[in-house]
Write a protein that holds these residues in place. Structure first.
Motif, PDB file in Angstrom:
ATOM      1  N   TYR A 113      46.664  -9.994  25.854  1.00  0.00           N
ATOM      2  CA  TYR A 113      47.124  -8.630  26.118  1.00  0.00           C
ATOM      3  C   TYR A 113      47.947  -8.614  27.393  1.00  0.00           C
ATOM      4  CZ  TYR A 113      45.060  -5.474  22.717  1.00  0.00           C
ATOM      5  OH  TYR A 113      44.792  -4.765  21.580  1.00  0.00           O
ATOM      6  N   HIS A 114      48.961  -7.754  27.394  1.00  0.00           N
ATOM      7  CA  HIS A 114      49.730  -7.459  28.601  1.00  0.00           C
ATOM      8  C   HIS A 114      49.326  -6.051  29.005  1.00  0.00           C
ATOM      9  CE1 HIS A 114      53.109  -7.008  31.360  1.00  0.00           C
ATOM     10  NE2 HIS A 114      53.233  -5.799  30.856  1.00  0.00           N
ATOM     11  N   PHE A 115      48.884  -5.897  30.240  1.00  0.00           N
ATOM     12  CA  PHE A 115      48.512  -4.581  30.750  1.00  0.00           C
ATOM     13  C   PHE A 115      49.562  -4.136  31.746  1.00  0.00           C
ATOM     14  CE2 PHE A 115      44.590  -6.546  29.430  1.00  0.00           C
ATOM     15  CZ  PHE A 115      44.041  -5.561  28.635  1.00  0.00           C
ATOM     16  N   GLN A 116      50.037  -2.919  31.572  1.00  0.00           N
ATOM     17  CA  GLN A 116      50.991  -2.298  32.481  1.00  0.00           C
ATOM     18  C   GLN A 116      50.208  -1.291  33.305  1.00  0.00           C
ATOM     19  OE1 GLN A 116      54.602  -2.914  32.301  1.00  0.00           O
ATOM     20  NE2 GLN A 116      54.270  -2.121  34.345  1.00  0.00           N
ATOM     21  N   LEU A 117      50.267  -1.444  34.628  1.00  0.00           N
ATOM     22  CA  LEU A 117      49.565  -0.536  35.525  1.00  0.00           C
ATOM     23  C   LEU A 117      50.560   0.376  36.226  1.00  0.00           C
ATOM     24  CD1 LEU A 117      47.167  -3.095  37.234  1.00  0.00           C
ATOM     25  CD2 LEU A 117      46.669  -1.588  35.304  1.00  0.00           C
ATOM     26  N   PHE A 118      50.188   1.618  36.370  1.00  0.00           N
ATOM     27  CA  PHE A 118      50.962   2.612  37.110  1.00  0.00           C
ATOM     28  C   PHE A 118      50.071   3.057  38.267  1.00  0.00           C
ATOM     29  CE2 PHE A 118      52.066   2.661  32.668  1.00  0.00           C
ATOM     30  CZ  PHE A 118      53.450   2.535  32.691  1.00  0.00           C
ATOM     31  N   LEU A 119      50.477   2.721  39.472  1.00  0.00           N
ATOM     32  CA  LEU A 119      49.656   2.962  40.657  1.00  0.00           C
ATOM     33  C   LEU A 119      50.321   3.951  41.595  1.00  0.00           C
ATOM     34  CD1 LEU A 119      49.719  -0.594  40.380  1.00  0.00           C
ATOM     35  CD2 LEU A 119      47.524   0.076  41.310  1.00  0.00           C
ATOM     36  N   THR A 120      49.496   4.626  42.397  1.00  0.00           N
ATOM     37  CA  THR A 120      50.051   5.492  43.432  1.00  0.00           C
ATOM     38  C   THR A 120      50.810   4.626  44.429  1.00  0.00           C
ATOM     39  OG1 THR A 120      48.009   5.336  44.707  1.00  0.00           O
ATOM     40  CG2 THR A 120      48.241   7.256  43.237  1.00  0.00           C
ATOM     41  N   ALA A 149      59.104   1.467  44.151  1.00  0.00           N
ATOM     42  CA  ALA A 149      58.464   2.560  43.425  1.00  0.00           C
ATOM     43  C   ALA A 149      59.530   3.526  42.940  1.00  0.00           C
ATOM     44  CB  ALA A 149      57.472   3.266  44.334  1.00  0.00           C
ATOM     45  N   MET A 150      59.140   4.353  41.987  1.00  0.00           N
ATOM     46  CA  MET A 150      60.063   5.359  41.467  1.00  0.00           C
ATOM     47  C   MET A 150      59.271   6.572  40.989  1.00  0.00           C
ATOM     48  SD  MET A 150      61.186   3.399  37.973  1.00  0.00           S
ATOM     49  CE  MET A 150      61.690   1.998  38.914  1.00  0.00           C
ATOM     50  N   PRO A 151      59.950   7.687  40.777  1.00  0.00           N
ATOM     51  CA  PRO A 151      59.249   8.900  40.350  1.00  0.00           C
ATOM     52  C   PRO A 151      58.586   8.727  38.989  1.00  0.00           C
ATOM     53  CG  PRO A 151      61.477   9.418  41.087  1.00  0.00           C
ATOM     54  CD  PRO A 151      61.373   7.921  41.001  1.00  0.00           C
ATOM     55  N   ALA A 152      57.405   9.285  38.868  1.00  0.00           N
ATOM     56  CA  ALA A 152      56.657   9.216  37.617  1.00  0.00           C
ATOM     57  C   ALA A 152      57.457   9.799  36.454  1.00  0.00           C
ATOM     58  CB  ALA A 152      55.329   9.955  37.768  1.00  0.00           C
ATOM     59  N   VAL A 201      55.561   9.426  43.438  1.00  0.00           N
ATOM     60  CA  VAL A 201      56.124   8.079  43.457  1.00  0.00           C
ATOM     61  C   VAL A 201      55.075   7.100  42.938  1.00  0.00           C
ATOM     62  CG1 VAL A 201      57.149   6.296  44.912  1.00  0.00           C
ATOM     63  CG2 VAL A 201      57.661   8.702  45.339  1.00  0.00           C
ATOM     64  N   VAL A 202      55.524   6.216  42.031  1.00  0.00           N
ATOM     65  CA  VAL A 202      54.620   5.308  41.327  1.00  0.00           C
ATOM     66  C   VAL A 202      55.089   3.865  41.490  1.00  0.00           C
ATOM     67  CG1 VAL A 202      53.720   4.706  39.040  1.00  0.00           C
ATOM     68  CG2 VAL A 202      54.086   7.104  39.638  1.00  0.00           C
ATOM     69  N   ARG A 203      54.124   2.981  41.692  1.00  0.00           N
ATOM     70  CA  ARG A 203      54.373   1.534  41.707  1.00  0.00           C
ATOM     71  C   ARG A 203      53.920   0.957  40.363  1.00  0.00           C
ATOM     72  NH1 ARG A 203      55.536  -0.585  46.638  1.00  0.00           N
ATOM     73  NH2 ARG A 203      54.933   0.658  48.431  1.00  0.00           N
ATOM     74  N   LEU A 204      54.565  -0.119  39.960  1.00  0.00           N
ATOM     75  CA  LEU A 204      54.207  -0.793  38.718  1.00  0.00           C
ATOM     76  C   LEU A 204      53.448  -2.070  39.001  1.00  0.00           C
ATOM     77  CD1 LEU A 204      57.541  -0.472  36.716  1.00  0.00           C
ATOM     78  CD2 LEU A 204      55.427   0.826  36.378  1.00  0.00           C
ATOM     79  N   ASP A 227      50.694   4.383  47.579  1.00  0.00           N
ATOM     80  CA  ASP A 227      49.872   3.760  48.618  1.00  0.00           C
ATOM     81  C   ASP A 227      48.812   2.815  48.052  1.00  0.00           C
ATOM     82  OD1 ASP A 227      48.022   5.492  47.505  1.00  0.00           O
ATOM     83  OD2 ASP A 227      47.632   6.586  49.363  1.00  0.00           O
ATOM     84  N   LEU A 228      48.845   2.589  46.745  1.00  0.00           N
ATOM     85  CA  LEU A 228      47.929   1.671  46.053  1.00  0.00           C
ATOM     86  C   LEU A 228      46.467   2.090  46.168  1.00  0.00           C
ATOM     87  CD1 LEU A 228      49.596  -1.705  47.097  1.00  0.00           C
ATOM     88  CD2 LEU A 228      49.886  -0.469  44.941  1.00  0.00           C
ATOM     89  N   SER A 229      46.237   3.397  46.262  1.00  0.00           N
ATOM     90  CA  SER A 229      44.871   3.892  46.382  1.00  0.00           C
ATOM     91  C   SER A 229      44.261   4.269  45.039  1.00  0.00           C
ATOM     92  CB  SER A 229      44.824   5.103  47.321  1.00  0.00           C
ATOM     93  OG  SER A 229      45.553   6.182  46.761  1.00  0.00           O
ATOM     94  N   ALA A 230      45.075   4.314  43.984  1.00  0.00           N
ATOM     95  CA  ALA A 230      44.558   4.704  42.672  1.00  0.00           C
ATOM     96  C   ALA A 230      45.469   4.202  41.551  1.00  0.00           C
ATOM     97  CB  ALA A 230      44.448   6.231  42.587  1.00  0.00           C
ATOM     98  N   VAL A 231      44.861   4.003  40.402  1.00  0.00           N
ATOM     99  CA  VAL A 231      45.617   3.709  39.187  1.00  0.00           C
ATOM    100  C   VAL A 231      45.805   5.034  38.458  1.00  0.00           C
ATOM    101  CG1 VAL A 231      45.553   2.555  36.936  1.00  0.00           C
ATOM    102  CG2 VAL A 231      44.772   1.343  38.967  1.00  0.00           C
ATOM    103  N   ILE A 232      47.048   5.397  38.230  1.00  0.00           N
ATOM    104  CA  ILE A 232      47.356   6.635  37.515  1.00  0.00           C
ATOM    105  C   ILE A 232      47.119   6.436  36.028  1.00  0.00           C
ATOM    106  CG2 ILE A 232      49.218   8.237  36.880  1.00  0.00           C
ATOM    107  CD1 ILE A 232      50.434   7.520  39.690  1.00  0.00           C
ATOM    108  N   ALA A 233      47.527   5.274  35.518  1.00  0.00           N
ATOM    109  CA  ALA A 233      47.363   4.989  34.090  1.00  0.00           C
ATOM    110  C   ALA A 233      47.428   3.485  33.868  1.00  0.00           C
ATOM    111  CB  ALA A 233      48.453   5.688  33.282  1.00  0.00           C
TER     112      ALA A 233
END
Length: 125
Positions: A96-103, A42-45, A83-86, A105-111
């Motif tokens: 389509y290719h979807f890029q997910l930005f997750l918290t 993960a890395m900073p948003a 901190v964000v996971r991809l 702890d994987l509890s939410a999708v930020i975008a």
């Protein structure tokens, strides 16, 4: 160290609660069995906001169809030092290719960003 994290497909689908078209299409792709990956690391948003701001401008300049890109960059900018996971989801139809930005702890999708792959695969890119 592993480069991917195991996440249940149904769990990931349930996290895509945003009302945007990228979230809806990504949810649909997952329901239809699309391949997906969640990165271990993960890395900073704020860092991701800079990277994806450039990518969004690149897509616009090349007239590549995207879904939710500007909104995702804005959400990452707002998240700052969070901190964000991809994650990635690849849909076959439509391509389509979807890029997910997750918290972290994987509890939410930020975008969620969707990028049309049709143009990428027809030799114009």
């Amino acid at each position: 160290m592993d480069t991917v994290i195991h996440v249940d497909r149904h769990q990931l689908t349930a996290l895509l609660v945003g009302g945007g078209s990228a979230d809806a299409m990504c949810r649909h792709a997952l329901h239809r069995g699309a391949a997906f990956t969640i990165a271990d690391g993960a890395m900073p948003a704020s860092h991701l906001a800079q990277v994806y701001d450039r990518r969004e401008r690149h897509c616009r300049a090349r007239e590549i169809v995207t879904l939710g890109f500007r909104e995702a960059v804005e959400r990452l900018q707002d998240a700052r030092d969070q901190v964000v996971r991809l994650g990635w989801v690849n849909a076959a139809e439509p391509r389509y290719h979807f890029q997910l930005f997750l918290t972290e702890d994987l509890s939410a999708v930020i975008a969620c960003v969707g990028v049309d792959q049709a143009r990428r695969n027809d030799g114009q890119d």
